[in-house]
Design an enzyme around this catalytic site. Sequence first.
Site, PDB file in Angstrom:
ATOM      1  N   ARG A 198       8.124  -8.455 -46.591  1.00  0.00           N
ATOM      2  CA  ARG A 198       7.909  -9.704 -47.334  1.00  0.00           C
ATOM      3  C   ARG A 198       6.433 -10.038 -47.502  1.00  0.00           C
ATOM      4  NH1 ARG A 198       9.669 -13.900 -47.040  1.00  0.00           N
ATOM      5  NH2 ARG A 198       7.862 -15.141 -46.868  1.00  0.00           N
ATOM      6  N   ARG A 205      12.472 -18.494 -45.901  1.00  0.00           N
ATOM      7  CA  ARG A 205      11.109 -18.082 -46.239  1.00  0.00           C
ATOM      8  C   ARG A 205      10.757 -18.305 -47.730  1.00  0.00           C
ATOM      9  NH1 ARG A 205       9.684 -14.497 -42.113  1.00  0.00           N
ATOM     10  NH2 ARG A 205       7.504 -14.970 -42.540  1.00  0.00           N
ATOM     11  N   PRO A 206      10.802 -19.524 -48.228  1.00  0.00           N
ATOM     12  CA  PRO A 206      10.467 -19.784 -49.639  1.00  0.00           C
ATOM     13  C   PRO A 206       8.987 -19.485 -49.934  1.00  0.00           C
ATOM     14  CG  PRO A 206      10.625 -21.828 -48.430  1.00  0.00           C
ATOM     15  CD  PRO A 206      11.083 -20.757 -47.484  1.00  0.00           C
ATOM     16  N   ILE A 207       8.654 -19.422 -51.219  1.00  0.00           N
ATOM     17  CA  ILE A 207       7.242 -19.197 -51.597  1.00  0.00           C
ATOM     18  C   ILE A 207       6.759 -20.283 -52.564  1.00  0.00           C
ATOM     19  CG2 ILE A 207       7.291 -16.683 -51.220  1.00  0.00           C
ATOM     20  CD1 ILE A 207       7.461 -16.446 -54.346  1.00  0.00           C
ATOM     21  N   ASP A 208       7.437 -21.417 -52.577  1.00  0.00           N
ATOM     22  CA  ASP A 208       7.054 -22.487 -53.517  1.00  0.00           C
ATOM     23  C   ASP A 208       5.605 -22.941 -53.340  1.00  0.00           C
ATOM     24  OD1 ASP A 208       8.226 -23.405 -51.018  1.00  0.00           O
ATOM     25  OD2 ASP A 208       7.894 -25.430 -51.780  1.00  0.00           O
ATOM     26  N   LEU A 209       5.129 -22.946 -52.110  1.00  0.00           N
ATOM     27  CA  LEU A 209       3.745 -23.410 -51.872  1.00  0.00           C
ATOM     28  C   LEU A 209       2.725 -22.399 -52.415  1.00  0.00           C
ATOM     29  CD1 LEU A 209       4.118 -24.837 -48.250  1.00  0.00           C
ATOM     30  CD2 LEU A 209       4.290 -26.055 -50.434  1.00  0.00           C
ATOM     31  N   LYS A 269      -1.671  -7.369 -36.616  1.00  0.00           N
ATOM     32  CA  LYS A 269      -0.770  -7.115 -37.761  1.00  0.00           C
ATOM     33  C   LYS A 269      -0.978  -8.188 -38.828  1.00  0.00           C
ATOM     34  CE  LYS A 269       3.625  -8.602 -37.687  1.00  0.00           C
ATOM     35  NZ  LYS A 269       4.039  -9.444 -38.825  1.00  0.00           N
ATOM     36  N   ASN A 270      -0.972  -9.453 -38.432  1.00  0.00           N
ATOM     37  CA  ASN A 270      -0.991 -10.539 -39.418  1.00  0.00           C
ATOM     38  C   ASN A 270      -2.369 -10.781 -40.015  1.00  0.00           C
ATOM     39  OD1 ASN A 270       1.702 -10.728 -39.051  1.00  0.00           O
ATOM     40  ND2 ASN A 270       1.669 -12.619 -37.867  1.00  0.00           N
ATOM     41  N   ASP A 324       5.195 -17.494 -33.146  1.00  0.00           N
ATOM     42  CA  ASP A 324       5.374 -16.060 -32.891  1.00  0.00           C
ATOM     43  C   ASP A 324       5.395 -15.712 -31.409  1.00  0.00           C
ATOM     44  OD1 ASP A 324       3.439 -14.913 -35.774  1.00  0.00           O
ATOM     45  OD2 ASP A 324       5.443 -15.773 -35.563  1.00  0.00           O
ATOM     46  N   ILE A 361       8.844 -24.537 -36.731  1.00  0.00           N
ATOM     47  CA  ILE A 361       8.376 -23.835 -37.936  1.00  0.00           C
ATOM     48  C   ILE A 361       9.518 -23.181 -38.707  1.00  0.00           C
ATOM     49  CG2 ILE A 361       6.838 -22.029 -38.820  1.00  0.00           C
ATOM     50  CD1 ILE A 361       5.244 -24.255 -37.555  1.00  0.00           C
ATOM     51  N   ARG A 372       7.371  -2.647 -36.328  1.00  0.00           N
ATOM     52  CA  ARG A 372       6.642  -3.373 -37.371  1.00  0.00           C
ATOM     53  C   ARG A 372       5.445  -4.115 -36.788  1.00  0.00           C
ATOM     54  NH1 ARG A 372      10.493  -6.383 -41.457  1.00  0.00           N
ATOM     55  NH2 ARG A 372       8.440  -6.488 -42.425  1.00  0.00           N
ATOM     56  N   CYS A 418      14.722 -13.748 -44.468  1.00  0.00           N
ATOM     57  CA  CYS A 418      14.799 -12.709 -43.433  1.00  0.00           C
ATOM     58  C   CYS A 418      15.577 -13.331 -42.275  1.00  0.00           C
ATOM     59  CB  CYS A 418      13.399 -12.276 -43.007  1.00  0.00           C
ATOM     60  SG  CYS A 418      12.554 -13.544 -42.061  1.00  0.00           S
TER      61      CYS A 418
HETATM   62  C1  EPZ Z   1       3.072 -15.990 -41.335  1.00  0.00           C
HETATM   63  O1  EPZ Z   1       4.266 -16.030 -42.082  1.00  0.00           O
HETATM   64  C2  EPZ Z   1       3.239 -14.852 -40.345  1.00  0.00           C
HETATM   65  N1  EPZ Z   1       3.416 -13.585 -41.052  1.00  0.00           N
HETATM   66  C3  EPZ Z   1       4.442 -15.114 -39.439  1.00  0.00           C
HETATM   67  O2  EPZ Z   1       4.487 -14.061 -38.467  1.00  0.00           O
HETATM   68  C4  EPZ Z   1       4.229 -16.437 -38.711  1.00  0.00           C
HETATM   69  O3  EPZ Z   1       5.367 -16.730 -37.940  1.00  0.00           O
HETATM   70  C5  EPZ Z   1       3.997 -17.559 -39.739  1.00  0.00           C
HETATM   71  O4  EPZ Z   1       2.884 -17.219 -40.601  1.00  0.00           O
HETATM   72  C6  EPZ Z   1       3.680 -18.892 -39.063  1.00  0.00           C
HETATM   73  O5  EPZ Z   1       2.550 -18.769 -38.259  1.00  0.00           O
HETATM   74  C7  EPZ Z   1       2.329 -12.937 -41.531  1.00  0.00           C
HETATM   75  O6  EPZ Z   1       1.207 -13.399 -41.404  1.00  0.00           O
HETATM   76  C8  EPZ Z   1       2.578 -11.644 -42.232  1.00  0.00           C
HETATM   77  P1  EPZ Z   1       4.236 -19.842 -43.325  1.00  0.00           P
HETATM   78  P2  EPZ Z   1       4.352 -16.985 -43.415  1.00  0.00           P
HETATM   79  O7  EPZ Z   1       4.049 -19.756 -44.791  1.00  0.00           O
HETATM   80  O8  EPZ Z   1       3.037 -16.997 -44.087  1.00  0.00           O
HETATM   81  C9  EPZ Z   1       7.535 -22.835 -44.943  1.00  0.00           C
HETATM   82  C10 EPZ Z   1       5.491 -12.394 -37.149  1.00  0.00           C
HETATM   83  O9  EPZ Z   1       6.401 -12.415 -36.303  1.00  0.00           O
HETATM   84  N2  EPZ Z   1       7.064 -22.429 -46.288  1.00  0.00           N
HETATM   85  O10 EPZ Z   1       3.109 -20.353 -42.483  1.00  0.00           O
HETATM   86  O11 EPZ Z   1       5.527 -16.555 -44.199  1.00  0.00           O
HETATM   87  C11 EPZ Z   1       8.235 -21.695 -44.209  1.00  0.00           C
HETATM   88  O12 EPZ Z   1       9.603 -21.626 -44.563  1.00  0.00           O
HETATM   89  C12 EPZ Z   1       5.638 -13.199 -38.425  1.00  0.00           C
HETATM   90  O13 EPZ Z   1       4.419 -11.759 -37.033  1.00  0.00           O
HETATM   91  C13 EPZ Z   1       7.557 -23.120 -47.395  1.00  0.00           C
HETATM   92  O14 EPZ Z   1       8.371 -24.023 -47.274  1.00  0.00           O
HETATM   93  O15 EPZ Z   1       4.639 -18.396 -42.756  1.00  0.00           O
HETATM   94  C14 EPZ Z   1       8.032 -22.069 -42.773  1.00  0.00           C
HETATM   95  O16 EPZ Z   1       9.012 -23.015 -42.400  1.00  0.00           O
HETATM   96  C15 EPZ Z   1       6.953 -13.939 -38.501  1.00  0.00           C
HETATM   97  N3  EPZ Z   1       7.128 -22.750 -48.637  1.00  0.00           N
HETATM   98  C16 EPZ Z   1       6.665 -22.758 -42.768  1.00  0.00           C
HETATM   99  O17 EPZ Z   1       6.403 -23.114 -44.138  1.00  0.00           O
HETATM  100  C17 EPZ Z   1       6.213 -21.739 -48.808  1.00  0.00           C
HETATM  101  O18 EPZ Z   1       5.828 -21.462 -49.967  1.00  0.00           O
HETATM  102  C18 EPZ Z   1       5.531 -21.875 -42.283  1.00  0.00           C
HETATM  103  O19 EPZ Z   1       5.576 -20.667 -43.027  1.00  0.00           O
HETATM  104  C19 EPZ Z   1       5.738 -21.050 -47.668  1.00  0.00           C
HETATM  105  C20 EPZ Z   1       6.178 -21.420 -46.417  1.00  0.00           C
END
Ligand code: EPZ
Length: 427
Positions: free
Chosen positions: A99, A128-132, A22-23, A313, A335, A405, A123
Amino acid sequence: MDRITIRGGNRLKGRLPISGAKNAALTLLPCSLLTAERLTLNNLPRLADADSFGHLLNELGVSTTMSRGNGETIGRQLTMSAGAIASTVAPYDIVRKMRASILVLGPLVARAGEATVSLPGGCAIGNRPIDLHLKALEALGAEIELAAGYVKAIAPSGGLRGGRISFPVVSVGATENALMAAVLAQGETVMENAAREPEIVDLARCLVAMGAEIDGIGTDRLVVQGKTSLHGAEYEVMPDRIEAGSYACAAAITGGEIDLVGARADDMEAIFQGLRTAGVEIAPFDGGIRVTADGKLRPLTLSTAPFPAFPTDMQAQFMAMLALADGTSVLTETIFENRYMHVPELTRMGADIQVHGRTAIVKGVDRIVGADVMATDLRASMSLVLAGLAADGETRVHRVYHLDRGYERLEEKLSAVGADIERESDG
Ligand code: EPZ
């Protein structure tokens, strides 16, 4: 709305096919926006999120043709073609349901010069911010505007320019968005502290197949030489390491033996290290991995962290398994801030789990009892299914759309290895 009913106690045994990841699929699908030529993905899983992403791509002007797989894997084949981008807006009603839609931001601004995406919001497992994601695109010259619940990224008139991106926190999604933007940025982009998950490697390999130039694949330092355009390609989605790990836990919790057909051991080392420590036997064979458990499981102490460490996960699934271990386990979720939604439901089944901040203390009990339980998020739902497989009596997991999903044909796959499981309408 459906529910899944499980009558526990059967030891699972047999061959279980692993679907495309999926991912990985959710970051390979938006690659279609990066070229005017055809991108064909093989081994695409039959999942709600993959279908939702296809609808989003159609909204943006990507034509899609789905067909049965090429026979080499169990997944479907999807051919996509974005000859012209018809829209650069990912609307709220799509993004709110998925998302991962945010992953069109990078490729759209790289290909079309701008992108407007509804902010994905939080969620069940965190905000789940997107600042990065946004900082990475700014490092490539994009201008970012936030208004009315949308984020708009605008490239400079000459297009994105290569730059240096240093992630303060490892982020899978931000790395994916940055990589899909950098491949069409002019000049060199250096990405430091990039995520190294196998799904990122899959993305990089697909982009290279499309003509991108990326060094450091599989490491936390990626160096991209941008191109003026990419060409079409045909690419196979990697097997789903989290699905495979989840079914490995099914073998462990029922004292069974399951052959995970198509699973790739290299992606699963940390998961298998945990299972081996718990007393589960892991034996790779040509074409898959055999997982065998034959008695009480040993307790574990583990923390989730970015790849190659133990994946977040898999935390909920391990917790269900360890609820029946012979001793006390300590799990720490580093995480996401709210990824223990499965705990109250497991407790209602008789598990003994105490949560203190980011840490859960799981005291193994001799038995858990089936109950009506509520799914809240994807991996928590799987944790409840796993508990139901080992519980005395009947477990009814409600709101199983969460499961759809991320787990293709779950009840089919589990009943084929001996689970007493069925899907029913929940009225
Ligand atoms: C991906 O989510 C996966 N989803 C998640 O899988 C997985 O848990 C996660 O990576 C971690 O491995 C998909 O690939 C679709 P991150 P993502 O950005 O990209 C913080 C599942 O169950 N962060 O690596 O959203 C965030 O809040 C799902 O299959 C910021 O602060 O995860 C978190 O604490 C759930 N700012 C950490 O980083 C940002 O701009 C890691 O998030 C982005 C993230």
